[in-house]
Enzyme design. Structure first.
Site, short mmCIF file in Angstrom:
data_model
loop_
_atom_site.label_atom_id
_atom_site.label_comp_id
_atom_site.label_asym_id
_atom_site.label_seq_id
_atom_site.Cartn_x
_atom_site.Cartn_y
_atom_site.Cartn_z
CG ASP A 172 -2.02 -1.02 1.15
OD1 ASP A 172 -2.36 -1.44 0.02
OD2 ASP A 172 -2.54 -1.42 2.21
CG ASP A 179 -2.83 3.55 2.06
OD1 ASP A 179 -3.76 4.30 1.72
OD2 ASP A 179 -3.02 2.49 2.68
CG ASP A 217 -3.04 2.38 7.28
OD1 ASP A 217 -3.14 3.46 7.88
OD2 ASP A 217 -3.32 2.23 6.07
NE ARG A 220 -9.33 6.99 5.80
CZ ARG A 220 -9.26 5.99 4.94
NH1 ARG A 220 -8.18 5.23 4.90
NH2 ARG A 220 -10.25 5.73 4.12
#
Length: 406
Positions: free
Chosen positions: A204, A228, A232, A284
């Site tokens: 990613d 990305d 994460d 986010r």
């Protein structure tokens, strides 16, 4: 050994007896057990942190940063974690490995002295750096279990290529690294242990990708501008603490949870503490799914779309943060309930307690709010939001000098 066991028994009963005496007033025995555990943990924490306490209000930093001999006591850091990733010991029980070669020419047969050679080994290792370096990885850096990457004492940048992957491993600490400008990698062979290498599909482009990992602690890193996410965590990852990081210039900062339908993520527990979410961020911080997320004493000084969001009924406990809304051309709402009608998301358990809202910022709380699940799952106690600026003033990779406090 006998005296130690006797001391522990005395400590246990010193906490337990008063609770048992008043048991007629305790409706739920589970609460009594939780109170015993809380007091024992608090006592242990005071003993562990006391002699190095700097009084900054940041319990991680107070544990080690005022030690002028930190270079020779590097592994003490592993005892300073808090939150859901507090048991991540990294390479504490292993040897020191010194990276003195910034190259990454062969992801299948890495040279000794390189970062890739260090992280794939089977035994625990505490990895440090011989000097300043920029490491441009050829492919994802696939970590093995029980590793610490400790950048203190050098300026270490992982940048310009694929970055760090923590996949189906445990006990990893990433500390004091600059991670930025991360790219996609893949369609290549990559080694992940001395005995195994395999084909990697396209990645990613995350700064730190946690995939099915547990007992992970990312602390005092500076992250920006990746393909990305900056950090994460997906596919059943849990027991994670993300603390003291400085994040800037990025769109989708942090995704916690793979998809609304990936139900293994319902067991995810992540602590996000003492971070500075700075300039150039869009959304986010984090975006959550299904699990439990404790967002505590962070400083939010910029967002364009929203700061904290999620879908699929995550539990979000926001405590003691400072939210400084951007100017009028951006959103002032902290939260975003995604991918569900209001009739559904109004029951999601999101609360704000002791948060400071500045310049029109507002948090849309939903659900039961003060349910007992918060009390059972909270990962650490919040300090007052008025202290956030000082608590997070040292966020990001530190400039540590030998013989001086960091």
């Amino acid at each position: 050994m006998t005296s130690i066991l006797l001391s522990l028994v005395i400590l246990l009963f010193s906490f337990l007896i008063p609770i048992l005496i008043s048991s007629s007033h305790v409706q739920n025995p589970e609460l009594a057990v939780q109170e015993v555990n809380r007091k024992i943990n608090a006592s242990i924490a005071r003993r562990n942190l006391g002699y190095l306490s700097c009084g900054s209000g940041n319990p991680i930093d107070d544990c080690w940063r005022c030690d002028t001999n930190w270079e020779n006591n590097r592994k003490r850091l592993a005892d300073c974690a808090i939150g859901f990733g507090k048991n991540a010991i990294g390479g504490r029980d292993g040897k020191i490995y010194v990276v003195d070669d910034a190259s990454d020419d062969d992801p299948v047969t890495p040279k000794p002295g390189t970062l890739r050679h260090a992280v794939i080994q089977d035994e625990p290792l505490w990895i440090i750096f011989a000097g300043d370096m920029v490491i441009k990885l050829k492919e994802e850096l696939i970590m093995n279990s029980f590793k610490t990457i400790d950048g203190r004492g050098a300026s270490v940048h992982i940048a310009g290529g694929p970055c760090i992957t923590i996949q189906y491993v445990t006990n990893v600490i990433i500390h004091g690294i600059h991670i930025h400008d991360c790219k996609q990698g893949g369609n290549a062979m990559v080694r992940d242990s001395p005995r195994h290498y395999g084909w990697r599909t396209i990645s990613d482009g995350d700064g730190v990708s946690i995939f099915g990992g547990s007992q992970v602690w990312v602390d005092h890193c500076s992250l920006s501008n990746c393909k990305d996410g900056l950090i994460d965590a997906i596919h059943g990852s849990t027991a994670i603490t993300i603390s003291n990081n400085y994040m800037t210039h990025h769109d989708k900062v942090m995704l916690l949870g793979h998809s609304d339908s990936y139900t293994d993520d319902k067991n995810m527990q992540v602590t996000i503490a003492f971070n500075h979410f700075g300039e150039g961020l869009v959304q986010r911080m984090p975006r959550c799914r299904l699990g439990y997320f404790h967002v505590v004493n962070n400083d939010y000084t910029h967002w364009e779309m929203y700061a904290i969001g999620g879908s699929a009924n995550p539990t979000i406990n926001s405590q003691g943060n400072r939210f400084v809304a951007p100017d009028d051309r951006f959103s002032k709402e902290v939260t975003k309930h995604e991918d569900a009608p209001e009739s559904e998301w109004q029951n999601w358990n999101w609360r704000s307690e002791g948060d400071m809202m500045v310049n029109g910022a507002f948090f849309t709380a939903t659900g039961a709010g003060a349910s007992s699940s918060y009390a059972r799952a909270s990962s650490l106690s919040a300090r007052p939001s008025s202290l956030v600026a000082s608590i997070t003033s040292g966020s990001g990779a530190l400039d540590c000098k030998k013989g001086s406090p960091c």
